[in-house]
Scaffold this motif. Structure first.
Motif, PDB file in Angstrom:
ATOM      1  N   SER A  10      53.699  32.890  41.192  1.00 43.23           N
ATOM      2  CA  SER A  10      52.582  33.607  40.980  1.00 43.23           C
ATOM      3  C   SER A  10      51.368  33.095  41.810  1.00 43.23           C
ATOM      4  O   SER A  10      50.448  33.680  41.411  1.00 43.23           O
ATOM      5  CB  SER A  10      52.102  33.021  39.554  1.00 43.23           C
ATOM      6  OG  SER A  10      51.914  31.967  39.348  1.00 43.23           O
ATOM      7  N   ALA A  11      51.542  32.538  42.974  1.00 40.15           N
ATOM      8  CA  ALA A  11      50.449  32.180  43.613  1.00 40.15           C
ATOM      9  C   ALA A  11      50.797  32.315  45.218  1.00 40.15           C
ATOM     10  O   ALA A  11      51.994  31.970  45.636  1.00 40.15           O
ATOM     11  CB  ALA A  11      49.899  30.832  43.413  1.00 40.15           C
ATOM     12  N   ARG A  41      38.652  29.402  39.132  1.00 45.45           N
ATOM     13  CA  ARG A  41      38.800  30.761  39.702  1.00 45.45           C
ATOM     14  C   ARG A  41      37.409  31.017  40.505  1.00 45.45           C
ATOM     15  O   ARG A  41      36.366  30.853  39.811  1.00 45.45           O
ATOM     16  CB  ARG A  41      39.329  31.712  38.833  1.00 45.45           C
ATOM     17  CG  ARG A  41      40.715  31.429  38.543  1.00 45.45           C
ATOM     18  CD  ARG A  41      41.119  32.395  37.369  1.00 45.45           C
ATOM     19  NE  ARG A  41      42.337  32.104  36.778  1.00 45.45           N
ATOM     20  CZ  ARG A  41      43.567  32.746  37.380  1.00 45.45           C
ATOM     21  NH1 ARG A  41      43.430  33.783  38.361  1.00 45.45           N
ATOM     22  NH2 ARG A  41      44.538  32.675  36.739  1.00 45.45           N
ATOM     23  N   ARG A  50      44.274  25.712  43.370  1.00 44.14           N
ATOM     24  CA  ARG A  50      45.259  25.004  42.890  1.00 44.14           C
ATOM     25  C   ARG A  50      46.222  24.055  43.756  1.00 44.14           C
ATOM     26  O   ARG A  50      46.425  24.657  45.106  1.00 44.14           O
ATOM     27  CB  ARG A  50      46.417  26.379  42.305  1.00 44.14           C
ATOM     28  CG  ARG A  50      47.642  25.705  41.569  1.00 44.14           C
ATOM     29  CD  ARG A  50      48.484  26.891  41.201  1.00 44.14           C
ATOM     30  NE  ARG A  50      47.619  27.945  40.608  1.00 44.14           N
ATOM     31  CZ  ARG A  50      48.255  29.053  40.150  1.00 44.14           C
ATOM     32  NH1 ARG A  50      49.584  29.454  40.487  1.00 44.14           N
ATOM     33  NH2 ARG A  50      47.384  30.199  39.207  1.00 44.14           N
ATOM     34  N   THR A  57      46.389  34.915  43.333  1.00 47.84           N
ATOM     35  CA  THR A  57      47.220  34.820  42.145  1.00 47.84           C
ATOM     36  C   THR A  57      48.084  35.987  41.947  1.00 47.84           C
ATOM     37  O   THR A  57      48.746  36.380  41.037  1.00 47.84           O
ATOM     38  CB  THR A  57      46.592  34.423  40.923  1.00 47.84           C
ATOM     39  OG1 THR A  57      45.585  35.335  40.599  1.00 47.84           O
ATOM     40  CG2 THR A  57      45.977  33.041  41.021  1.00 47.84           C
TER      41      THR A  57
END
Length: 368
Positions: A10-11, A41, A50, A57
């Motif tokens: 997801s990133a 964020r 992250r 993302t």
């Protein structure tokens, strides 16, 4: 870490950022320059810190795909009458109180992005559906620039053009990378007042003007501009004159300007819709300042929707909403009356033109 590889499902590792002496990470994509601790964020919501890096993302995830007429972007001088595959993700780096796509641009739940498609899949879908181009739209593609650039590269390999519909709020280096991958752009010039930008969008005017000048003078990207006229906020004669004068002086008379109607939405539901007369007045002011191609949008106005020859005044492309009713251009985009060349990208003449796409949006679901 290889910047071309995803960190996890997801990133995707972002391209424009650096570490600060105090341990935070600064995003260098746009003038907001968000400074993030682990787990935070940015203002756009989709760029996050992250594992001690900045990630995107929403890479490969979309809020939906549709086949639209290119006129809907709006682009009137770029492949008129053609179909465009449109998609966006979520989030935005502006905070417009009048946002008319707020359910997408203000989304804070990326789990809503159900359609998954990697860049090659998007290019293949555009080719299979007969689209001449792919548009990055609905929310601002600047914030998913890595995804948009990769998709644009994949499209270019298949002969598919790409279109950015953006507010142009981006720093110089990512701006160069982003627009190098695009073929056309419609950039919002939301007002000609820094106070308007600060109060109603949370941004500043100067970076947008810098982007407009950069795209016009330092790239081969076809450029059109949209200004949404909001009664009582950016529709005075003085501001409209200043806006048109700046376009004329800094960009030139040939850049098409779309003046579109506001309707009450999001956090400005107490403001009345823009009257047709306001758009017609604004168009008249812009033309008086020397702009050659000025359009009115979101309202019924045949004169303001028509493309006119700059030399002889003949009607070249007549529109009804997003549908082209009459197309009179000769091969190469020439006026049939006087031979004047119309600025833009025109690949059909009147004899071969077939209107295939009207104003109705057609959903498209992609399987990955």
């Amino acid at each position: 870490m290889d910047p071309s590889m995803p960190m996890d499902e997801s990133a995707w590792l972002a391209r424009w950022w650096h570490r600060l002496p105090d341990g935070r990470i600064q995003c260098d994509l746009c003038p907001r320059e968000c400074k993030l601790h682990e787990g935070q964020r940015g203002a756009c919501f989709v760029r996050a810190r992250r594992a001690d890096a900045l990630v995107l993302t929403t890479y490969g995830r979309s809020s939906g795909f549709c086949v639209d007429p290119i006129e809907k972007k709006p682009l009137y001088h770029f492949l008129p009458g053609s179909a465009v595959l449109s998609f966006g993700t979520a989030g935005c780096n502006l905070a417009c109180q009048f946002c008319q796509n707020w359910d997408i641009s203000k989304a804070r739940d990326t789990d809503r992005l159900m359609d998954r498609a990697m860049p090659q899949t998007i290019a293949e879908a555009a080719q299979q559906t007969g689209c001449a181009s792919v548009a990055f739209t609905y929310n601002d593609p600047v914030i998913f620039a890595e995804y948009a650039i990769d998709a644009a590269i994949a499209c270019r390999e298949r002969g598919i053009r790409t279109v950015a519909v953006t507010a142009g709020y981006i720093h110089a280096q990512p701006r160069r990378n982003f627009f190098a991958a695009m073929d056309a752009a419609n950039i919002d010039l939301k007002a000609f007042s820094d106070d308007f930008y600060f109060r109603l969008t949370g941004a500043r005017l100067r970076p947008v003007l810098d982007t407009l000048a950069y795209v016009r003078h330092e790239t081969a990207v076809w450029l059109e501009i949209t200004t949404l006229l909001i009664p009582g906020h950016n529709d005075s004669d003085a501001e409209l004159t200043a806006l048109a004068r700046w376009i004329m002086d800094e960009l030139g008379p040939d850049v098409p300007l779309h003046l579109t109607a506001f309707h009450p939405d999001y956090r400005m539901c107490d403001v009345a819709p823009t009257p047709v007369a306001t758009l017609q007045r604004a168009r008249r002011i812009a033309r008086e300042q020397g702009l050659l191609h000025v359009y009115t949008g979101n309202v019924p106005d045949g004169e303001g929707a028509t493309t006119w020859c700059a030399r002889c005044g003949s009607a070249l492309i007549e529109r009804d909403g997003y549908r082209i009713r009459r197309y009179r251009l000769q091969a190469g985009g020439h006026c049939p009356q006087c031979g004047e060349s119309l600025v833009g990208h025109f690949e059909r003449d009147a004899a071969s033109f077939r209107q295939a796409w009207g104003g109705r949006r057609q959903p498209l679901w992609l399987a990955t």
